[in-house]
Design a protein around this motif. Structure first.
Motif, PDB file in Angstrom:
ATOM      1  N   ALA A  12       0.671  -1.200  -0.028  1.00 11.06           N
ATOM      2  CA  ALA A  12       0.088   0.190  -0.086  1.00 11.06           C
ATOM      3  C   ALA A  12       0.887   1.354  -0.065  1.00 11.06           C
ATOM      4  CB  ALA A  12      -0.940   0.078   1.405  1.00 11.06           C
ATOM      5  N   ILE A  13       1.860   1.314   0.725  1.00 14.56           N
ATOM      6  CA  ILE A  13       2.869   2.426   0.930  1.00 14.56           C
ATOM      7  C   ILE A  13       3.507   2.570  -0.713  1.00 14.56           C
ATOM      8  CG2 ILE A  13       5.080   1.695   1.694  1.00 14.56           C
ATOM      9  CD1 ILE A  13       3.324   4.751   2.847  1.00 14.56           C
ATOM     10  N   GLY A  14       3.652   1.543  -1.377  1.00 19.89           N
ATOM     11  CA  GLY A  14       4.337   1.605  -2.445  1.00 19.89           C
ATOM     12  C   GLY A  14       3.260   2.156  -3.677  1.00 19.89           C
ATOM     13  N   VAL A  15       2.064   1.667  -3.262  1.00 18.33           N
ATOM     14  CA  VAL A  15       1.098   2.355  -4.331  1.00 18.33           C
ATOM     15  C   VAL A  15       0.993   3.949  -4.130  1.00 18.33           C
ATOM     16  CG1 VAL A  15      -1.442   2.796  -4.686  1.00 18.33           C
ATOM     17  CG2 VAL A  15      -0.342   0.321  -4.355  1.00 18.33           C
ATOM     18  N   VAL A  16       1.197   4.502  -2.870  1.00 22.72           N
ATOM     19  CA  VAL A  16       1.354   5.990  -2.510  1.00 22.72           C
ATOM     20  C   VAL A  16       2.565   6.288  -3.261  1.00 22.72           C
ATOM     21  CG1 VAL A  16       1.994   7.580  -0.570  1.00 22.72           C
ATOM     22  CG2 VAL A  16       0.139   5.680  -0.336  1.00 22.72           C
ATOM     23  N   ALA A  17       3.598   5.620  -3.291  1.00 28.37           N
ATOM     24  CA  ALA A  17       4.796   6.119  -4.083  1.00 28.37           C
ATOM     25  C   ALA A  17       4.633   6.380  -5.540  1.00 28.37           C
ATOM     26  CB  ALA A  17       6.154   5.183  -3.669  1.00 28.37           C
ATOM     27  N   GLY A  18       3.887   5.398  -5.856  1.00 27.70           N
ATOM     28  CA  GLY A  18       3.330   5.476  -7.416  1.00 27.70           C
ATOM     29  C   GLY A  18       2.486   6.685  -7.604  1.00 27.70           C
ATOM     30  N   LEU A  19       1.998   7.081  -6.643  1.00 25.85           N
ATOM     31  CA  LEU A  19       0.959   8.181  -6.942  1.00 25.85           C
ATOM     32  C   LEU A  19       2.003   9.563  -6.830  1.00 25.85           C
ATOM     33  CD1 LEU A  19      -2.062   7.330  -5.053  1.00 25.85           C
ATOM     34  CD2 LEU A  19      -1.779   7.109  -7.596  1.00 25.85           C
ATOM     35  N   ARG A  20       2.884   9.669  -5.766  1.00 24.45           N
ATOM     36  CA  ARG A  20       3.510  10.706  -5.439  1.00 24.45           C
ATOM     37  C   ARG A  20       4.884  10.144  -4.710  1.00 24.45           C
ATOM     38  NH1 ARG A  20       0.443  12.443  -8.281  1.00 24.45           N
ATOM     39  NH2 ARG A  20      -0.693  14.430  -8.062  1.00 24.45           N
ATOM     40  N   ALA A  21       5.793  10.216  -5.606  1.00 23.32           N
ATOM     41  CA  ALA A  21       7.181   9.809  -5.068  1.00 23.32           C
ATOM     42  C   ALA A  21       7.786  10.076  -3.629  1.00 23.32           C
ATOM     43  CB  ALA A  21       8.204   9.745  -6.003  1.00 23.32           C
ATOM     44  N   MET A  22       7.643  11.258  -3.282  1.00 25.10           N
ATOM     45  CA  MET A  22       8.032  11.855  -2.198  1.00 25.10           C
ATOM     46  C   MET A  22       7.043  11.722  -0.932  1.00 25.10           C
ATOM     47  SD  MET A  22      11.223  12.301  -2.955  1.00 25.10           S
ATOM     48  CE  MET A  22      11.503  12.493  -1.162  1.00 25.10           C
ATOM     49  N   THR A  23       5.958  11.338  -1.291  1.00 22.69           N
ATOM     50  CA  THR A  23       4.770  11.371  -0.124  1.00 22.69           C
ATOM     51  C   THR A  23       5.291   9.922   0.655  1.00 22.69           C
ATOM     52  OG1 THR A  23       3.392  12.287  -1.382  1.00 22.69           O
ATOM     53  CG2 THR A  23       2.403  11.141   0.264  1.00 22.69           C
ATOM     54  N   ALA A  24       5.662   8.989  -0.084  1.00 22.44           N
ATOM     55  CA  ALA A  24       5.592   7.735   0.769  1.00 22.44           C
ATOM     56  C   ALA A  24       6.759   7.906   1.774  1.00 22.44           C
ATOM     57  CB  ALA A  24       5.939   6.597  -0.193  1.00 22.44           C
ATOM     58  N   PRO A  25       8.183   8.202   1.505  1.00 18.63           N
ATOM     59  CA  PRO A  25       9.070   8.439   2.414  1.00 18.63           C
ATOM     60  C   PRO A  25       8.719   9.486   3.460  1.00 18.63           C
ATOM     61  CG  PRO A  25      10.106   8.881   0.358  1.00 18.63           C
ATOM     62  CD  PRO A  25       8.516   8.632   0.321  1.00 18.63           C
ATOM     63  N   ALA A  26       8.021  10.312   3.276  1.00 19.34           N
ATOM     64  CA  ALA A  26       7.641  11.470   4.228  1.00 19.34           C
ATOM     65  C   ALA A  26       6.475  11.149   5.205  1.00 19.34           C
ATOM     66  CB  ALA A  26       7.204  12.735   3.436  1.00 19.34           C
ATOM     67  N   VAL A  27       5.564  10.435   4.947  1.00 15.88           N
ATOM     68  CA  VAL A  27       4.404   9.857   5.625  1.00 15.88           C
ATOM     69  C   VAL A  27       5.258   8.693   6.367  1.00 15.88           C
ATOM     70  CG1 VAL A  27       2.390  10.596   4.370  1.00 15.88           C
ATOM     71  CG2 VAL A  27       3.458   8.298   4.234  1.00 15.88           C
ATOM     72  N   VAL A  28       6.070   7.990   5.888  1.00 17.62           N
ATOM     73  CA  VAL A  28       6.604   6.810   6.848  1.00 17.62           C
ATOM     74  C   VAL A  28       7.891   7.628   7.794  1.00 17.62           C
ATOM     75  CG1 VAL A  28       8.273   4.963   6.582  1.00 17.62           C
ATOM     76  CG2 VAL A  28       6.657   5.216   5.101  1.00 17.62           C
ATOM     77  N   ALA A  29       8.460   8.333   7.428  1.00 10.87           N
ATOM     78  CA  ALA A  29       8.976   9.274   8.419  1.00 10.87           C
ATOM     79  C   ALA A  29       8.128   9.811   9.534  1.00 10.87           C
ATOM     80  CB  ALA A  29      10.025  10.492   7.805  1.00 10.87           C
ATOM     81  N   TRP A  30       7.239  10.344   9.396  1.00 10.58           N
ATOM     82  CA  TRP A  30       6.117  10.992  10.154  1.00 10.58           C
ATOM     83  C   TRP A  30       5.655   9.850  11.101  1.00 10.58           C
ATOM     84  CZ3 TRP A  30       4.887  15.456  11.951  1.00 10.58           C
ATOM     85  CH2 TRP A  30       5.610  16.849  11.591  1.00 10.58           C
ATOM     86  N   GLY A  31       5.440   8.818  10.552  1.00 15.19           N
ATOM     87  CA  GLY A  31       4.784   7.766  11.284  1.00 15.19           C
ATOM     88  C   GLY A  31       5.834   6.947  12.179  1.00 15.19           C
ATOM     89  N   ALA A  32       7.088   6.927  11.981  1.00 14.22           N
ATOM     90  CA  ALA A  32       8.242   6.820  12.601  1.00 14.22           C
ATOM     91  C   ALA A  32       8.129   7.749  13.830  1.00 14.22           C
ATOM     92  CB  ALA A  32       9.632   6.451  11.914  1.00 14.22           C
ATOM     93  N   MET A  33       8.393   8.978  13.510  1.00 15.24           N
ATOM     94  CA  MET A  33       8.468   9.882  14.512  1.00 15.24           C
ATOM     95  C   MET A  33       7.321  10.018  15.422  1.00 15.24           C
ATOM     96  SD  MET A  33       9.424  14.152  13.869  1.00 15.24           S
ATOM     97  CE  MET A  33       7.447  14.617  13.685  1.00 15.24           C
ATOM     98  N   LEU A  34       6.112   9.982  15.126  1.00 15.33           N
ATOM     99  CA  LEU A  34       4.881   9.564  15.855  1.00 15.33           C
ATOM    100  C   LEU A  34       4.902   8.479  16.750  1.00 15.33           C
ATOM    101  CD1 LEU A  34       2.389  11.396  13.391  1.00 15.33           C
ATOM    102  CD2 LEU A  34       3.273  12.425  15.625  1.00 15.33           C
ATOM    103  N   GLY A  35       5.668   7.373  16.663  1.00 13.37           N
ATOM    104  CA  GLY A  35       5.667   6.341  17.044  1.00 13.37           C
ATOM    105  C   GLY A  35       4.639   5.350  16.732  1.00 13.37           C
ATOM    106  N   TRP A  36       4.174   5.604  15.395  1.00 14.26           N
ATOM    107  CA  TRP A  36       3.231   4.416  14.637  1.00 14.26           C
ATOM    108  C   TRP A  36       4.148   3.287  14.013  1.00 14.26           C
ATOM    109  CZ3 TRP A  36       0.254   8.622  11.240  1.00 14.26           C
ATOM    110  CH2 TRP A  36      -0.306   9.512  12.338  1.00 14.26           C
ATOM    111  N   ILE A  37       5.251   3.622  13.668  1.00 12.63           N
ATOM    112  CA  ILE A  37       6.131   2.574  12.971  1.00 12.63           C
ATOM    113  C   ILE A  37       7.370   2.361  14.246  1.00 12.63           C
ATOM    114  CG2 ILE A  37       7.634   2.017  11.034  1.00 12.63           C
ATOM    115  CD1 ILE A  37       5.670   3.921   9.312  1.00 12.63           C
ATOM    116  N   ASP A  38       7.436   1.463  14.582  1.00 16.27           N
ATOM    117  CA  ASP A  38       8.555   1.284  15.583  1.00 16.27           C
ATOM    118  C   ASP A  38       9.879   1.089  14.902  1.00 16.27           C
ATOM    119  OD1 ASP A  38      10.393   0.449  17.959  1.00 16.27           O
ATOM    120  OD2 ASP A  38       9.335  -1.354  18.031  1.00 16.27           O
ATOM    121  N   VAL A  39      10.681   1.956  14.942  1.00 12.54           N
ATOM    122  CA  VAL A  39      11.883   1.800  14.230  1.00 12.54           C
ATOM    123  C   VAL A  39      13.128   1.803  15.283  1.00 12.54           C
ATOM    124  CG1 VAL A  39      11.259   2.784  11.995  1.00 12.54           C
ATOM    125  CG2 VAL A  39      12.173   4.276  13.663  1.00 12.54           C
ATOM    126  N   ALA A  40      12.670   2.002  16.431  1.00  9.70           N
ATOM    127  CA  ALA A  40      13.814   1.963  17.686  1.00  9.70           C
ATOM    128  C   ALA A  40      14.653   0.705  17.548  1.00  9.70           C
ATOM    129  CB  ALA A  40      13.229   1.865  18.988  1.00  9.70           C
TER     130      ALA A  40
END
Length: 161
Positions: A12-40
């Motif tokens: 699904a995040i790949g589909v987002v990248a297909g729509l807007r290339a920079m959106t996928a990494p940006a929202v993943v970074a926000w998700g990580a920063m907000l603790g939604w994606i555990d990258v610790a």
């Protein structure tokens, strides 16, 4: 079951990248920063840093602006297409890293980027045809789908057991 959910979210995040290339990494970074994606304590931990989210958000906003310009090349030309593959694979890898499925999630993100690129191009062309050649309404709709969908995917990662 967890691996399947992770792969679906990476796709699904790949589909987002297909729509807007920079959106996928940006929202993943926000998700990580907000603790939604555990990258610790993972290779992707740097994605949770506020500077990373800020820089990627600037790139996202720049892309949303340049996409509206008439001379912006098609997303299907090789440089644009490759950028979307890399972006989708990377964003998928970050999601996968939260569950130690980096490599399979990278592939799912790249497949999603292909799907998003082709579907987004077809959707936008169809909307432009229905609007007498006016591309801007379709572009705005695509922006909302990409950004909103991207944040939804990032949030849903937090719900995976």
């Amino acid at each position: 079951m967890t691996q399947v959910l992770v792969l679906v979210l990476a796709l699904a995040i790949g589909v987002v990248a297909g729509l807007r290339a920079m959106t996928a990494p940006a929202v993943v970074a926000w998700g990580a920063m907000l603790g939604w994606i555990d990258v610790a304590d993972k290779w992707s931990e740097w994605m949770a840093h506020p500077i990373t989210a800020t820089v990627l958000t600037i790139f996202l906003v720049g892309e949303l602006i340049t996409d509206q310009l008439p001379k912006t090349p098609s997303r299907k030309v090789p440089p644009q297409f490759i950028a979307r593959l890399i972006s989708g694979g990377f964003a998928g890898a970050v999601i996968g890293s939260a569950f130690f499925h980096t490599f399979s999630a990278t592939g799912a993100g790249m497949i999603g980027a292909v799907l998003g690129t082709m579907a987004g191009a077809a959707l936008r062309a169809g909307l432009a045809d229905r609007n007498h050649g006016k591309d801007r309404p379709g572009a705005f709709i695509e922006d909302v789908i990409a950004v909103g969908g991207g944040f939804l995917v990032a949030f849903l990662v937090s719900l995976v057991p």
